[in-house]
Design a protein around this motif. Structure first.
Motif, PDB file in Angstrom:
ATOM      1  N   GLY A 146       0.813  -1.210   0.000  1.00  0.00           N
ATOM      2  CA  GLY A 146       0.000   0.000   0.000  1.00  0.00           C
ATOM      3  C   GLY A 146       0.845   1.257   0.000  1.00  0.00           C
ATOM      4  O   GLY A 146       0.535   2.234  -0.709  1.00  0.00           O
ATOM      5  N   ALA A 147       1.930   1.259   0.775  1.00  0.00           N
ATOM      6  CA  ALA A 147       2.810   2.423   0.811  1.00  0.00           C
ATOM      7  C   ALA A 147       3.489   2.644  -0.528  1.00  0.00           C
ATOM      8  O   ALA A 147       3.679   3.784  -0.968  1.00  0.00           O
ATOM      9  CB  ALA A 147       3.848   2.246   1.915  1.00  0.00           C
ATOM     10  N   SER A 148       3.860   1.564  -1.196  1.00  0.00           N
ATOM     11  CA  SER A 148       4.508   1.686  -2.508  1.00  0.00           C
ATOM     12  C   SER A 148       3.555   2.298  -3.532  1.00  0.00           C
ATOM     13  O   SER A 148       3.956   3.152  -4.337  1.00  0.00           O
ATOM     14  CB  SER A 148       4.983   0.313  -2.985  1.00  0.00           C
ATOM     15  N   GLU A 149       2.298   1.868  -3.504  1.00  0.00           N
ATOM     16  CA  GLU A 149       1.311   2.451  -4.419  1.00  0.00           C
ATOM     17  C   GLU A 149       1.094   3.926  -4.131  1.00  0.00           C
ATOM     18  O   GLU A 149       0.980   4.747  -5.057  1.00  0.00           O
ATOM     19  CB  GLU A 149      -0.011   1.695  -4.308  1.00  0.00           C
ATOM     20  N   SER A 205      10.246  -1.041   1.911  1.00  0.00           N
ATOM     21  CA  SER A 205       9.434  -0.578   0.783  1.00  0.00           C
ATOM     22  C   SER A 205      10.277   0.283  -0.150  1.00  0.00           C
ATOM     23  O   SER A 205      11.433   0.593   0.133  1.00  0.00           O
ATOM     24  CB  SER A 205       8.228   0.212   1.287  1.00  0.00           C
ATOM     25  N   LYS A 206       9.668   0.700  -1.247  1.00  0.00           N
ATOM     26  CA  LYS A 206      10.417   1.412  -2.289  1.00  0.00           C
ATOM     27  C   LYS A 206      10.470   2.913  -2.007  1.00  0.00           C
ATOM     28  O   LYS A 206      10.027   3.738  -2.809  1.00  0.00           O
ATOM     29  CB  LYS A 206       9.771   1.145  -3.649  1.00  0.00           C
ATOM     30  N   LEU A 207      11.042   3.258  -0.859  1.00  0.00           N
ATOM     31  CA  LEU A 207      11.115   4.673  -0.495  1.00  0.00           C
ATOM     32  C   LEU A 207      12.181   5.417  -1.285  1.00  0.00           C
ATOM     33  O   LEU A 207      12.048   6.605  -1.554  1.00  0.00           O
ATOM     34  CB  LEU A 207      11.399   4.806   1.002  1.00  0.00           C
ATOM     35  N   ALA A 208      13.254   4.720  -1.634  1.00  0.00           N
ATOM     36  CA  ALA A 208      14.348   5.381  -2.353  1.00  0.00           C
ATOM     37  C   ALA A 208      13.878   5.922  -3.700  1.00  0.00           C
ATOM     38  O   ALA A 208      14.248   7.031  -4.103  1.00  0.00           O
ATOM     39  CB  ALA A 208      15.512   4.415  -2.539  1.00  0.00           C
ATOM     40  N   GLU A 209      13.058   5.142  -4.415  1.00  0.00           N
ATOM     41  CA  GLU A 209      12.533   5.607  -5.701  1.00  0.00           C
ATOM     42  C   GLU A 209      11.675   6.846  -5.520  1.00  0.00           C
ATOM     43  O   GLU A 209      11.724   7.777  -6.334  1.00  0.00           O
ATOM     44  CB  GLU A 209      11.714   4.488  -6.357  1.00  0.00           C
ATOM     45  N   PHE A 210      10.894   6.845  -4.444  1.00  0.00           N
ATOM     46  CA  PHE A 210      10.045   8.008  -4.164  1.00  0.00           C
ATOM     47  C   PHE A 210      10.903   9.237  -3.871  1.00  0.00           C
ATOM     48  O   PHE A 210      10.633  10.334  -4.378  1.00  0.00           O
ATOM     49  CB  PHE A 210       9.136   7.697  -2.985  1.00  0.00           C
ATOM     50  N   GLY A 234      16.992  -2.919   5.781  1.00  0.00           N
ATOM     51  CA  GLY A 234      16.228  -1.846   5.167  1.00  0.00           C
ATOM     52  C   GLY A 234      17.049  -0.571   5.025  1.00  0.00           C
ATOM     53  O   GLY A 234      17.008   0.095   3.979  1.00  0.00           O
ATOM     54  N   PHE A 235      17.812  -0.230   6.046  1.00  0.00           N
ATOM     55  CA  PHE A 235      18.684   0.945   5.967  1.00  0.00           C
ATOM     56  C   PHE A 235      19.764   0.750   4.906  1.00  0.00           C
ATOM     57  O   PHE A 235      20.097   1.688   4.162  1.00  0.00           O
ATOM     58  CB  PHE A 235      19.330   1.214   7.333  1.00  0.00           C
ATOM     59  N   GLN A 236      20.299  -0.467   4.837  1.00  0.00           N
ATOM     60  CA  GLN A 236      21.348  -0.729   3.856  1.00  0.00           C
ATOM     61  C   GLN A 236      20.816  -0.580   2.436  1.00  0.00           C
ATOM     62  O   GLN A 236      21.467   0.050   1.575  1.00  0.00           O
ATOM     63  CB  GLN A 236      21.911  -2.137   4.082  1.00  0.00           C
ATOM     64  N   GLU A 237      19.648  -1.137   2.175  1.00  0.00           N
ATOM     65  CA  GLU A 237      19.063  -1.028   0.839  1.00  0.00           C
ATOM     66  C   GLU A 237      18.687   0.408   0.512  1.00  0.00           C
ATOM     67  O   GLU A 237      18.878   0.871  -0.621  1.00  0.00           O
ATOM     68  CB  GLU A 237      17.837  -1.931   0.745  1.00  0.00           C
ATOM     69  N   LEU A 238      18.153   1.124   1.506  1.00  0.00           N
ATOM     70  CA  LEU A 238      17.761   2.510   1.278  1.00  0.00           C
ATOM     71  C   LEU A 238      18.988   3.373   1.000  1.00  0.00           C
ATOM     72  O   LEU A 238      18.965   4.245   0.117  1.00  0.00           O
ATOM     73  CB  LEU A 238      17.005   3.034   2.502  1.00  0.00           C
ATOM     74  N   GLU A 239      20.066   3.121   1.730  1.00  0.00           N
ATOM     75  CA  GLU A 239      21.304   3.888   1.519  1.00  0.00           C
ATOM     76  C   GLU A 239      21.864   3.649   0.123  1.00  0.00           C
ATOM     77  O   GLU A 239      22.280   4.586  -0.572  1.00  0.00           O
ATOM     78  CB  GLU A 239      22.331   3.486   2.576  1.00  0.00           C
ATOM     79  N   ILE A 263      22.764   7.878   7.866  1.00  0.00           N
ATOM     80  CA  ILE A 263      22.847   9.289   8.259  1.00  0.00           C
ATOM     81  C   ILE A 263      23.969   9.979   7.493  1.00  0.00           C
ATOM     82  O   ILE A 263      23.801  11.099   6.974  1.00  0.00           O
ATOM     83  CB  ILE A 263      23.064   9.405   9.780  1.00  0.00           C
ATOM     84  N   TYR A 264      25.108   9.312   7.397  1.00  0.00           N
ATOM     85  CA  TYR A 264      26.236   9.907   6.662  1.00  0.00           C
ATOM     86  C   TYR A 264      25.864  10.120   5.194  1.00  0.00           C
ATOM     87  O   TYR A 264      26.124  11.184   4.624  1.00  0.00           O
ATOM     88  CB  TYR A 264      27.461   9.005   6.770  1.00  0.00           C
ATOM     89  N   ARG A 265      25.236   9.124   4.608  1.00  0.00           N
ATOM     90  CA  ARG A 265      24.911   9.228   3.178  1.00  0.00           C
ATOM     91  C   ARG A 265      23.886  10.321   2.916  1.00  0.00           C
ATOM     92  O   ARG A 265      24.020  11.101   1.959  1.00  0.00           O
ATOM     93  CB  ARG A 265      24.377   7.881   2.676  1.00  0.00           C
ATOM     94  N   ILE A 266      22.879  10.417   3.759  1.00  0.00           N
ATOM     95  CA  ILE A 266      21.823  11.395   3.490  1.00  0.00           C
ATOM     96  C   ILE A 266      22.318  12.816   3.748  1.00  0.00           C
ATOM     97  O   ILE A 266      21.889  13.763   3.088  1.00  0.00           O
ATOM     98  CB  ILE A 266      20.559  11.070   4.318  1.00  0.00           C
TER      99      ILE A 266
END
Length: 610
Positions: free
Chosen positions: A439-442, A467-472, A492-497, A524-527
């Motif tokens: 639902g969040a991805s949609e 979820s696919k937050l990075a694409e968003f 999840g943090f690793q994939e998002l980073e 945190i460092y990456r963002i």
């Protein structure tokens, strides 16, 4: 959104200076009575040494420096330094309560209004003691307050009575907070006031509650509502804001209070801001709303913000309230939160099949909060059609409603239409809505099509996982994102980073309670590296180990002083004198940027299970 009514001027301003300057003396003034003497000494050269602030101000004249911000800050530094702590929608969308709030010019009025409020608060505490059974007006004001205005008590003293301060300084009162136990006793004492804002707490109907349970004499319980009605009548020409908090009222009491706001000889009132919070006003046996409340709402041509939060409202009452509000023109903010309202929107749909009248009434609505009403997926189908008639809506809060993925899918057509055609919608809050990753991805896929319009999104406290937050984040221009407690975990943090785009528009992000460990530190460092406008990161309770400190220090240096806040509270492994010493070098405007845990972690292992 919690609609707040900032009723004390002093809470809106920040102290910038210390007390300074000297006023012109006015000679000796002495007021005595039963051993009371004001500490007012005249300097040999006609100075103002020893004069009370009140008399120094008289010597200085209107607009003088003596009663400016400095002297107010000296007495109440913890309050004057407070900026207005309101939620995001009020700060941006609600207009000022009245023009006087925009800029304080009369600091003498501010000083004595705040002093009177302090006296009333002290009196309320004493009146609520179990053994109290005396006259409210005869309550004693503590020496700590008297000394601050130059009073010295020697024995019995009429200047130490609450009545003295109400009579002398009531004319300065514009906005007051009153406990119910005081309402009847101080009404006559505040005849000279011109109140614009009134917050009434714990107004209890004598017929509703046993006085023993509240340790309040039965006479005071019976007179509370009568005192409120009289006080409103005294200030009916100036009042623009009324708030009821922690009250327990019968329908008759509600009708009495609402009927007291009408201007003499008319069926109209000038109230702009009306709030009832954490109060019982809808009878448990009856589903109907008080008739006086409905008349008040329908006749409110000046109403701009209405809040009915945690009032035991049921769907039938909510439908009647909404219908009454449709008659109000110019409503900007509406909050119906913390009630059991499953199915109430469907009742509105049946009453207004054509929505022609509804369309005209909701044109001005900017903020809509329906938090915590147990709304279901079926309610979203009707809400989708209602939202179409709110072209100026900028803030929508549906948090704490179990709408699930199906409920979100029913709102997506509205989001698409709103963002493509007419709407100003820029904030969406869907915390704890039983969303899944699908639902969040949609939702994110729908919102990612917006080019710069959506500024704030909160989907915290949903079990979204990876979820696919990075694409968003890569395709939108979102500036404020709350993804706290969505179950990211280390992976999840690793994939998002790894999937983060090279440049982000973020200014604020909340990643708290995701148990990310050292991977949260890498994120945190990456963002920080890829979001040049980032000023605030909230990363509480992420099980950050002590080994993450060098990574976080590198992130702070990478920000080059732009980061204003990094909240690491709840990460007990970072609680040490070494951590505080390392992070102390990072300051923003003289205040530490990094917030560390303030307690020493125990030697027992940490249990992360809920």
């Amino acid at each position: 959104m919690v609609v707040r009514f900032p009723l004390l001027y002093r809470e809106k301003f920040q102290i910038l200076h210390r007390e300074g300057g000297r006023g012109r003396g006015r000679g000796r003034e002495r007021e005595s009575g039963h051993g009371c003497e004001l500490r007012e000494r005249e300097s040999e050269r006609g100075g103002n040494v020893g004069l009370t602030p009140f008399d120094r101000a008289k010597g200085e004249g209107e607009g003088g420096h003596v009663f400016g911000l400095p002297i107010t800050a000296v007495r109440w530094p913890e309050n004057v330094t407070k900026k207005n702590q309101v939620s995001f929608p009020e700060a941006n969308y609600e207009v000022e309560m009245h023009d006087a709030k925009a800029q304080i010019e009369d600091w003498r009025q501010l000083y004595w209004e705040t002093h009177l409020q302090e006296c009333l608060d002290e009196a309320a505490e004493r009146a609520l003691l179990p053994g109290f059974g005396g006259n409210i007006s005869e309550l004693e004001i503590p020496d700590s307050i008297l000394s601050s205005i130059g009073h010295t008590r020697n024995g019995a003293c009429h200047c130490s009575k609450l009545s003295y301060h109400c009579n002398k300084f009531g004319c300065y009162a514009r906005c007051l907070k009153l406990q119910g136990v005081l309402c009847d006793g101080v009404t006559d004492l505040l005849r000279t006031s011109n109140l614009e804002g009134l917050v009434l707490r714990r107004i209890i109907s004598g017929r509703q509650v046993s006085p023993v349970s509240f340790a309040v004499p039965i006479v005071l319980l019976i007179c509370m509502v009568d005192g409120v009605v009289k006080l409103i009548n005294q200030n009916v020409e100036t009042l623009v804001s009324i708030a009821l908090v922690y009250c327990k009222l019968s329908s008759m009491n509600v009708n009495m209070i609402c009927s007291s706001v009408y201007h003499m000889g008319t069926c109209m009132h000038g109230i702009q801001y009306f709030s009832i919070k954490s109060s019982t006003i809808f009878g448990s046996k009856s589903s109907s709303a008080p008739s006086g409340l409905l008349s008040f709402l329908s006749s409110g041509r000046s109403l701009r913000a209405v809040c009915l939060a945690d009032t035991h409202m049921v769907p039938e009452s909510a439908a009647a309230v909404f219908e009454a509000l449709i008659s109000s023109c110019g409503l900007v903010s509406l909050e119906l939160s913390g009630n059991e309202l499953q199915g109430w929107i469907s009742r509105i749909d049946r009453r207004f099949a054509s929505f022609s009248r509804l369309s005209m009434s909701l044109q001005s609505l900017v903020a809509l909060t329906l938090r915590g009403n147990n709304l279901q997926k079926n309610d979203m189908e009707v809400l989708d059609y209602v939202l179409v008639h709110m072209p100026k809506l900028r803030y929508l809060d549906l948090s704490d409603n179990p709408i699930g993925d199906d409920g979100v899918r029913k709102l997506i057509p509205y989001f698409i239409m709103a963002f493509e055609k007419f709407s100003d919608l820029s904030e969406i809050w869907m915390e704890n809505c039983s969303l899944s990753a699908a639902g969040a991805s949609e939702l994110c896929q729908c919102l990612s099509t917006l080019k710069g319009q959506l500024k704030t999104l909160s989907i915290a406290y949903n079990d979204l996982g990876r979820s696919k937050l990075a694409e968003f984040l890569g395709s939108s221009l979102i500036r404020n994102l709350n993804i706290g407690d969505i179950g990211l975990g280390p992976l999840g943090f690793q994939e998002l980073e790894t999937a983060l785009p090279k440049e982000l528009s973020l200014a604020y992000i909340n990643i708290s309670e995701n148990r990310g460990g050292i991977n949260a530190a890498h994120f945190i460092y990456r963002i920080v590296s890829q979001a040049p406008n980032l000023v605030s990161i909230v990363a509480r309770f992420n099980l950050l180990p002590s080994e993450s400190m060098p990574i976080i220090v590198d992130a702070m240096r990478k920000s080059k002083g732009k980061l204003e806040q990094l909240d690491l509270t709840g990460n007990t492994s970072l609680c040490s004198s070494i951590s505080k010493s390392i992070f102390s070098e990072f300051q923003f405007r003289g205040k530490p940027v990094v917030n560390l845990p303030s307690f020493v972690p125990s030697s027992s292992p940490y249990d992360d299970d809920p």
